[in-house]
Design an enzyme around this catalytic site. Structure first.
Site, PDB file in Angstrom:
ATOM      1  N   GLY A  56       0.859  -1.191   0.000  1.00 30.35           N
ATOM      2  CA  GLY A  56       0.000   0.000   0.000  1.00 30.35           C
ATOM      3  C   GLY A  56       0.888   1.231   0.000  1.00 30.35           C
ATOM      4  O   GLY A  56       2.081   1.149   0.294  1.00 30.35           O
ATOM      5  N   CYS A  83       5.415  -5.919   1.721  1.00 27.45           N
ATOM      6  CA  CYS A  83       5.715  -4.490   1.537  1.00 27.45           C
ATOM      7  C   CYS A  83       5.071  -3.652   2.650  1.00 27.45           C
ATOM      8  O   CYS A  83       5.451  -3.778   3.799  1.00 27.45           O
ATOM      9  CB  CYS A  83       5.305  -4.046   0.146  1.00 27.45           C
ATOM     10  SG  CYS A  83       6.053  -2.468  -0.302  1.00 27.45           S
ATOM     11  N   TYR A  84       4.059  -2.828   2.333  1.00 31.75           N
ATOM     12  CA  TYR A  84       3.400  -2.079   3.419  1.00 31.75           C
ATOM     13  C   TYR A  84       2.916  -3.047   4.488  1.00 31.75           C
ATOM     14  O   TYR A  84       3.018  -2.772   5.688  1.00 31.75           O
ATOM     15  CB  TYR A  84       2.200  -1.278   2.887  1.00 31.75           C
ATOM     16  CG  TYR A  84       1.393  -0.626   4.002  1.00 31.75           C
ATOM     17  CD1 TYR A  84       1.756   0.618   4.509  1.00 31.75           C
ATOM     18  CD2 TYR A  84       0.294  -1.284   4.577  1.00 31.75           C
ATOM     19  CE1 TYR A  84       1.036   1.207   5.546  1.00 31.75           C
ATOM     20  CE2 TYR A  84      -0.426  -0.704   5.614  1.00 31.75           C
ATOM     21  CZ  TYR A  84      -0.054   0.533   6.100  1.00 31.75           C
ATOM     22  OH  TYR A  84      -0.756   1.111   7.127  1.00 31.75           O
ATOM     23  N   HIS A 170       8.033  -7.839  -3.357  1.00 32.03           N
ATOM     24  CA  HIS A 170       6.728  -8.339  -3.835  1.00 32.03           C
ATOM     25  C   HIS A 170       6.872  -9.742  -4.433  1.00 32.03           C
ATOM     26  O   HIS A 170       7.296  -9.880  -5.575  1.00 32.03           O
ATOM     27  CB  HIS A 170       6.165  -7.384  -4.885  1.00 32.03           C
ATOM     28  CG  HIS A 170       5.695  -6.092  -4.301  1.00 32.03           C
ATOM     29  ND1 HIS A 170       4.420  -5.907  -3.834  1.00 32.03           N
ATOM     30  CD2 HIS A 170       6.364  -4.940  -4.052  1.00 32.03           C
ATOM     31  CE1 HIS A 170       4.302  -4.686  -3.340  1.00 32.03           C
ATOM     32  NE2 HIS A 170       5.475  -4.078  -3.459  1.00 32.03           N
ATOM     33  N   GLU A 172       4.500 -11.564  -5.408  1.00 25.90           N
ATOM     34  CA  GLU A 172       3.404 -11.844  -6.344  1.00 25.90           C
ATOM     35  C   GLU A 172       3.730 -11.484  -7.778  1.00 25.90           C
ATOM     36  O   GLU A 172       3.056 -11.950  -8.697  1.00 25.90           O
ATOM     37  CB  GLU A 172       2.132 -11.115  -5.880  1.00 25.90           C
ATOM     38  CG  GLU A 172       2.156  -9.587  -5.959  1.00 25.90           C
ATOM     39  CD  GLU A 172       2.777  -8.902  -4.742  1.00 25.90           C
ATOM     40  OE1 GLU A 172       3.614  -9.541  -4.056  1.00 25.90           O
ATOM     41  OE2 GLU A 172       2.453  -7.721  -4.494  1.00 25.90           O
ATOM     42  N   ASP A 228     -16.920 -14.465 -20.802  1.00 35.84           N
ATOM     43  CA  ASP A 228     -17.659 -14.470 -19.538  1.00 35.84           C
ATOM     44  C   ASP A 228     -19.135 -14.802 -19.735  1.00 35.84           C
ATOM     45  O   ASP A 228     -19.669 -15.700 -19.077  1.00 35.84           O
ATOM     46  CB  ASP A 228     -17.519 -13.115 -18.820  1.00 35.84           C
ATOM     47  CG  ASP A 228     -16.066 -12.733 -18.610  1.00 35.84           C
ATOM     48  OD1 ASP A 228     -15.219 -13.652 -18.611  1.00 35.84           O
ATOM     49  OD2 ASP A 228     -15.766 -11.542 -18.464  1.00 35.84           O
ATOM     50  N   LYS A 370     -10.269 -14.374 -14.579  1.00 34.99           N
ATOM     51  CA  LYS A 370     -10.466 -14.707 -15.996  1.00 34.99           C
ATOM     52  C   LYS A 370      -9.939 -16.107 -16.343  1.00 34.99           C
ATOM     53  O   LYS A 370     -10.609 -16.864 -17.038  1.00 34.99           O
ATOM     54  CB  LYS A 370      -9.748 -13.662 -16.850  1.00 34.99           C
ATOM     55  CG  LYS A 370     -10.144 -13.676 -18.296  1.00 34.99           C
ATOM     56  CD  LYS A 370     -11.447 -12.947 -18.456  1.00 34.99           C
ATOM     57  CE  LYS A 370     -11.833 -12.738 -19.879  1.00 34.99           C
ATOM     58  NZ  LYS A 370     -13.011 -11.858 -19.969  1.00 34.99           N
TER      59      LYS A 370
END
Ligand code: XMP
Length: 514
Positions: A56, A83-84, A170, A172, A228, A370
């Site tokens: 963040g 991180c944050y 990070h 991710e 979708d 997705k």
């Protein structure tokens, strides 16, 4: 719902969706909750086996910094701070956070000193993605430092006894080597999650749920032919078959052969026993768009006209009990956060009409990403051509024809786009480019064909690579392929005598041109 769940608490980080996806890739269910929506009773109901704090933009030591109930630290379940989230954990547990003398951004060498916890899969020197201006200057009591960098004394720390882990970098993002493995290690080994999030069981469960909910009721779905809404149609078809009516509006702004393809899958000749209505309103749309050149105006006209056609059709069908929509998880996350500046007014053909007479909305994909929607589509037996369809904007070719839309131009751009797609597929590149299409510019230029002067339109080819469509780079399609596409387009599409390739990244460009 899967019994093994990870809760991701969103402190406003840029990559939160990626964290949730990484967890789901471990076949473990995860949800992202805004920090302000977190309360202990809600957490008890969700019963997560682990919690992840996201990054963040704030400084953890400021009074206005986002914060959650300290009771979280007493739940006895593992927590991973990123991180944050790492700094927040340190701050709340008695460590020190300060402004770093040297900020770190991007690719950074992290020296791993202890590989016992989350960092078990790490290299001794592991390349990681950093983005921080504060750092943990002193870990709280009970924590050990497990990694550091040249400018950051605590790149990772842990208190294994309490199950608390903190990463300044990070994990991710793809740029962090073994990043996905660190998350996997946390989810599967440290939180001890079983891998019970699978699309086949999800599909079976949703079908049961829909049957229970809908009973004898009638359901209406606006089917665009995109991934979708097609997957929703297939799911509903399996659940309640003839009680479903799909309305497919052919506004004359679809890709070449797309309308026929959708009709062949969902229409009378298709595999599904549903009611399917194809509404042909191309001329009506061309009429409304005549003389309009301003992109936002075009988008609004197409969006509004679509809703109007859908409402008229719904009125003929009469009262329905449910309106189904292909909303997916990123839509929910984005709308929950409050959109920032409107760059383009996005129009989704699943958008909600005002005057349709229904009792409730069904959104069976609202918790899926997705790639999970595609996987579910495959499980439900939809053809690859539909499941792997690339994103296509609601306003369709209307925003890929720069300036005024006419029937003749629609035809030109359909043909050029079909050639581009065919050649990309033949070259085996279809799976590696995120999105690609041909647009028709409103530039006419002079050329020569045979012995004649031409004064015709220029087609622009656009192909981008991106993981989230928020940022994108032009794809480096081999020259020979671009050349072949150019040759075919100028040779085969009437009134096109020139082809451009768009090199612009996003930002400053956008994926679509209008
Ligand atoms: P931009 O042009 O905003 O596009 O960089 C990002 C992604 O969104 C798609 N897009 C739309 N999708 N309705 C949609 O459903 C729209 O109005 C719309 N406009 C853009 C675009 O194709 C790309 O995938």
């Amino acid at each position: 719902m899967a019994e093994n769940r990870i809760l991701i608490i969103d402190f406003g980080g840029q990559y939160d969706q990626l964290i949730a996806r990484r967890v789901r890739e471990c076949s473990v269910y995860s949800e992202i909750w805004d920090y302000s929506d977190v309360d202990m009773a809600r957490i008890a109901g969700f019963a997560p086996k682990g919690i992840i704090f996201t990054g963040g933009p704030q400084s953890a030591y400021r009074s206005e910094a986002p914060s959650v109930d300290d009771g979280l630290f007493g739940l006895g379940i593992p927590i991973l701070g990123i991180c944050y989230g790492a700094q927040y954990m340190a701050h709340r547990l008695g460590g020190h956070i300060s402004s770093a003398p040297t900020s770190e951004y991007g690719r950074t060498e992290v020296r791993v000193t202890d590989r016992s916890g989350v960092l078990q899969p790490a290299e001794e020197v592991n390349i990681c993605w950093m983005s921080h201006t504060d750092y943990i200057s002193q870990p709280p009591d009970g924590f050990r430092i497990t990694a550091l960098t040249e400018h950051c004394p605590v790149a990772a720390m842990e208190d294994q006894k309490r199950g608390f882990y903190a990463l300044q970098f990070h994990p991710e993002v793809n740029h962090t080597v073994h990043g996905a493995d660190f998350i996997r290690r946390f989810v599967l080994d440290i939180c001890d999650c079983e891998q019970d999030w699978k699309m086949d069981s999800f599909g079976d469960r949703k079908i049961r749920e829909i049957r229970e909910k809908v009973g004898e009721g009638k359901v209406l779905l606006a089917l665009s032919g995109g991934v979708d809404s097609s997957v929703v149609a297939a799911l509903l078809a399996k659940a309640i078959g003839p009680q479903l009516t799909c309305v497919f509006v052919d506004h004359g702004l679809l890709r070449k052969d797309e309308a026929a393809q959708v009709a062949s899958v969902f229409g009378e000749q298709g595999d599904f026993d549903i009611r399917f209505r194809k509404i042909d309103v191309a001329q009506r749309f061309y009429g409304k768009l005549a003389g309009v050149t301003e992109p936002e105006k075009k988008r609004k006209i197409i969006g509004e006209e679509f809703i109007r056609v859908f409402e008229e059709t719904a009125k003929e069908i009469g009262k329905v009990d449910y309106l189904a929509q292909g909303t997916i998880y990123p839509d929910i996350i984005e709308s929950g956060r409050g959109k920032s500046a409107v760059i383009k007014s996005h129009h989704n053909v699943g958008g909600l009409p005002d005057h349709v007479d229904f009792r409730e909305i069904i959104e069976p994909l609202r918790m899926l990403f997705k790639d999970e929607v595609r996987q579910l589509g495959r499980e439900l037996g939809l053809p690859d051509s539909l499941v792997n369809r690339q994103p296509f904007p609601g306003p369709g070719l209307g925003i890929r024809i720069i300036g005024e839309v006419t029937e003749e131009k629609v035809h030109m751009v359909q043909e050029a786009d079909a050639i581009f797609r065919e050649e990309v597929a033949k070259a085996g590149l279809a799976g590696s480019i995120s999105q690609y299409y041909a647009a028709l510019t409103n530039i006419r230029t002079v050329g020569v064909m045979g012995d004649f002067r031409t004064y015709d339109y220029a087609v622009a080819l656009r192909a981008v690579e991106t993981s989230d469509f928020m940022t994108a780079e032009a794809s480096r399609i081999p020259w020979e392929i671009l050349e072949r596409v150019m040759n075919r387009i100028v040779g085969e599409v009437d009134h096109v005598n020139r082809v451009f390739y768009d090199l612009t990244s996003k930002p400053p460009g956008t994926v679509e041109m209008e």
